[in-house]
Scaffold this motif. Sequence first.
Motif, PDB file in Angstrom:
ATOM      1  N   THR A 268       9.528   7.307   1.592  1.00  0.00           N
ATOM      2  CA  THR A 268       8.705   6.549   0.645  1.00  0.00           C
ATOM      3  C   THR A 268       7.572   7.408   0.091  1.00  0.00           C
ATOM      4  OG1 THR A 268       9.069   4.687   2.100  1.00  0.00           O
ATOM      5  CG2 THR A 268       7.459   4.369   0.369  1.00  0.00           C
ATOM      6  N   VAL A 269       6.950   8.190   0.962  1.00  0.00           N
ATOM      7  CA  VAL A 269       5.857   9.032   0.469  1.00  0.00           C
ATOM      8  C   VAL A 269       6.370  10.046  -0.546  1.00  0.00           C
ATOM      9  CG1 VAL A 269       4.113  10.755   1.081  1.00  0.00           C
ATOM     10  CG2 VAL A 269       4.462   8.780   2.534  1.00  0.00           C
ATOM     11  N   ALA A 270       7.523  10.679  -0.211  1.00  0.00           N
ATOM     12  CA  ALA A 270       8.062  11.677  -1.145  1.00  0.00           C
ATOM     13  C   ALA A 270       8.360  11.028  -2.494  1.00  0.00           C
ATOM     14  CB  ALA A 270       9.316  12.310  -0.565  1.00  0.00           C
ATOM     15  N   LEU A 271       8.979   9.838  -2.459  1.00  0.00           N
ATOM     16  CA  LEU A 271       9.338   9.187  -3.716  1.00  0.00           C
ATOM     17  C   LEU A 271       8.098   8.785  -4.506  1.00  0.00           C
ATOM     18  CD1 LEU A 271      12.374   6.966  -2.708  1.00  0.00           C
ATOM     19  CD2 LEU A 271      12.339   9.097  -4.008  1.00  0.00           C
ATOM     20  N   LEU A 272       7.143   8.174  -3.815  1.00  0.00           N
ATOM     21  CA  LEU A 272       5.931   7.752  -4.527  1.00  0.00           C
ATOM     22  C   LEU A 272       5.185   8.959  -5.084  1.00  0.00           C
ATOM     23  CD1 LEU A 272       4.525   4.862  -2.289  1.00  0.00           C
ATOM     24  CD2 LEU A 272       5.607   4.680  -4.531  1.00  0.00           C
ATOM     25  N   ALA A 273       5.090  10.014  -4.265  1.00  0.00           N
ATOM     26  CA  ALA A 273       4.393  11.205  -4.741  1.00  0.00           C
ATOM     27  C   ALA A 273       5.150  11.803  -5.923  1.00  0.00           C
ATOM     28  CB  ALA A 273       4.254  12.233  -3.625  1.00  0.00           C
ATOM     29  N   GLY A 274       6.488  11.842  -5.810  1.00  0.00           N
ATOM     30  CA  GLY A 274       7.307  12.384  -6.903  1.00  0.00           C
ATOM     31  C   GLY A 274       7.111  11.569  -8.178  1.00  0.00           C
ATOM     32  N   ILE A 275       7.169  10.250  -8.041  1.00  0.00           N
ATOM     33  CA  ILE A 275       7.002   9.392  -9.226  1.00  0.00           C
ATOM     34  C   ILE A 275       5.625   9.615  -9.835  1.00  0.00           C
ATOM     35  CG2 ILE A 275       6.760   6.982  -9.980  1.00  0.00           C
ATOM     36  CD1 ILE A 275       8.931   6.274  -7.915  1.00  0.00           C
ATOM     37  N   ALA A 276       4.605   9.655  -8.966  1.00  0.00           N
ATOM     38  CA  ALA A 276       3.241   9.814  -9.483  1.00  0.00           C
ATOM     39  C   ALA A 276       3.091  11.154 -10.205  1.00  0.00           C
ATOM     40  CB  ALA A 276       2.243   9.715  -8.331  1.00  0.00           C
ATOM     41  N   ILE A 277       3.579  12.217  -9.569  1.00  0.00           N
ATOM     42  CA  ILE A 277       3.384  13.550 -10.156  1.00  0.00           C
ATOM     43  C   ILE A 277       4.199  13.714 -11.444  1.00  0.00           C
ATOM     44  CG2 ILE A 277       3.815  16.019  -9.774  1.00  0.00           C
ATOM     45  CD1 ILE A 277       2.894  15.573  -6.888  1.00  0.00           C
TER      46      ILE A 277
END
Length: 446
Positions: free
Chosen positions: A264-273
């Motif tokens: 979840t962190v990777a996905l959220l960080a990816g989406i945000a970036i």
Amino acid sequence: MNETLERWSTRRAFILAVTGAAVGLGNIWRFPYITGENGGAVFLLLYMAFVLLLGLPMMMAEILIGRAGRRSPMQSLGYLAGQAGASRHWRWLGLFGAFTVFCILSFYSVVSGWSIEFLVAAVNGDFVGRSATEIGADFDAFLADPGRMTFNHTLFLMMTMLVVAAGVAKGLERLNNLLMPLLYLLLLVLAGYAATTDGFAPALAWLFLPDLAAVTPLVMLQAMGHAFFTLAVGACALMAYGAYMPEHQSLSRAVVAVAVLDVTVALLAGIAIFSVVFAQGLDPGEGPGLMFVTLPVAFADLPGGPLWLSLFFLLLLLATWTSSINLAEPMVAILQGWGLRRKAAAAVVGVVVWALGMLSVLSFSSLAESRVLFGMNPFELVSSIPPEVFLPLGGLLIAIFAAWVMPEETSRRALDAGPNGFRVWRALVRWVSIPLTLIVLLAGLI
Ligand code: PFF
């Protein structure tokens, strides 16, 4: 060495500690940029498949060894091998893990140091109104300045070793309990912000619509290495944490929770970036500079830019801090097992990692052109071979030990997933995780 008496004080503390180990540079810095370099969704798909088929079962294998041994990784392996009537040489696997975490921590501390420098710069509003070329040039100038790089590397490593020296309950557990909830809060705020930008839809398309033609053995190797790296599997670091696990806690459930939290962190960080990158029409394939150049550029002339950027770097710093204490733990535990006091062990590990890290610091200036091995300078070497080759290799051996060597009864008790859960886990490790890791390793290396 006798069993360690240290324990995480609650089940939640154990889950937070392992999540703290898993969530780090891998999710916030490395995942977005290697996904960017490797074509977006294809990479994501492969990485998720590897997390499920290799990462999860192997993570259970690694932690259960620690839990069953209740000693430092090296001593647990030796002790359990003795119990199984197998060769005590298995204990060298613990030393190989320690070598791996040394290499990883040495570059990890340097890159985490960048986040300190950039956090300060973002808070000061240093990027406001600057052009992309200027920001890029500033980053290059920072990298080429060994003094500033050394200062940040030293500061970060001291932050890490102070926590480790304070011990499991007073150091590691406290930091994780405090920082992990904060980290999730920050990330949700940032992802919420990203959803309001024009780049949100293109970011989702980039991350979730795969182009299968982009799959090559090397991309597979990288995706596999990343699955190990992001879950912190293969270096015996989680084995060290497993030794402090409470008596009554389902390991399989805890591990599934951690993997979900990590992805979840990777996905959220990816989406945000990527939302911010696409909103500004920038290049997602920028490489390691993605977070340190592209993001400051993207935020340079957005309203509230300095605030959002500061939050990103704060997030990165908190996440790396809880991972680096995990990276340091196995070596400290091994030295303790050899009779050193915890504080002394932390000091020794800190000094050695610091010295090794200096090679990475200098790889951006005086050693930039040096070709130590395979045409790579020290930083390129320690940031690619240990994550992509040593972790899968370590994971492979750990899995073989847990699923083939350890007495069945011991691993069943340590997994604590009931007879059926145990059978499913063992079949998965024996017939899927081990062969698949072997195939991808060989295919990628040839
Ligand atoms: N999982 C950490 C990250 O994603 O940044 C890195 C890591 C920690 C790798 C601990 C290996 C390890 F043993």
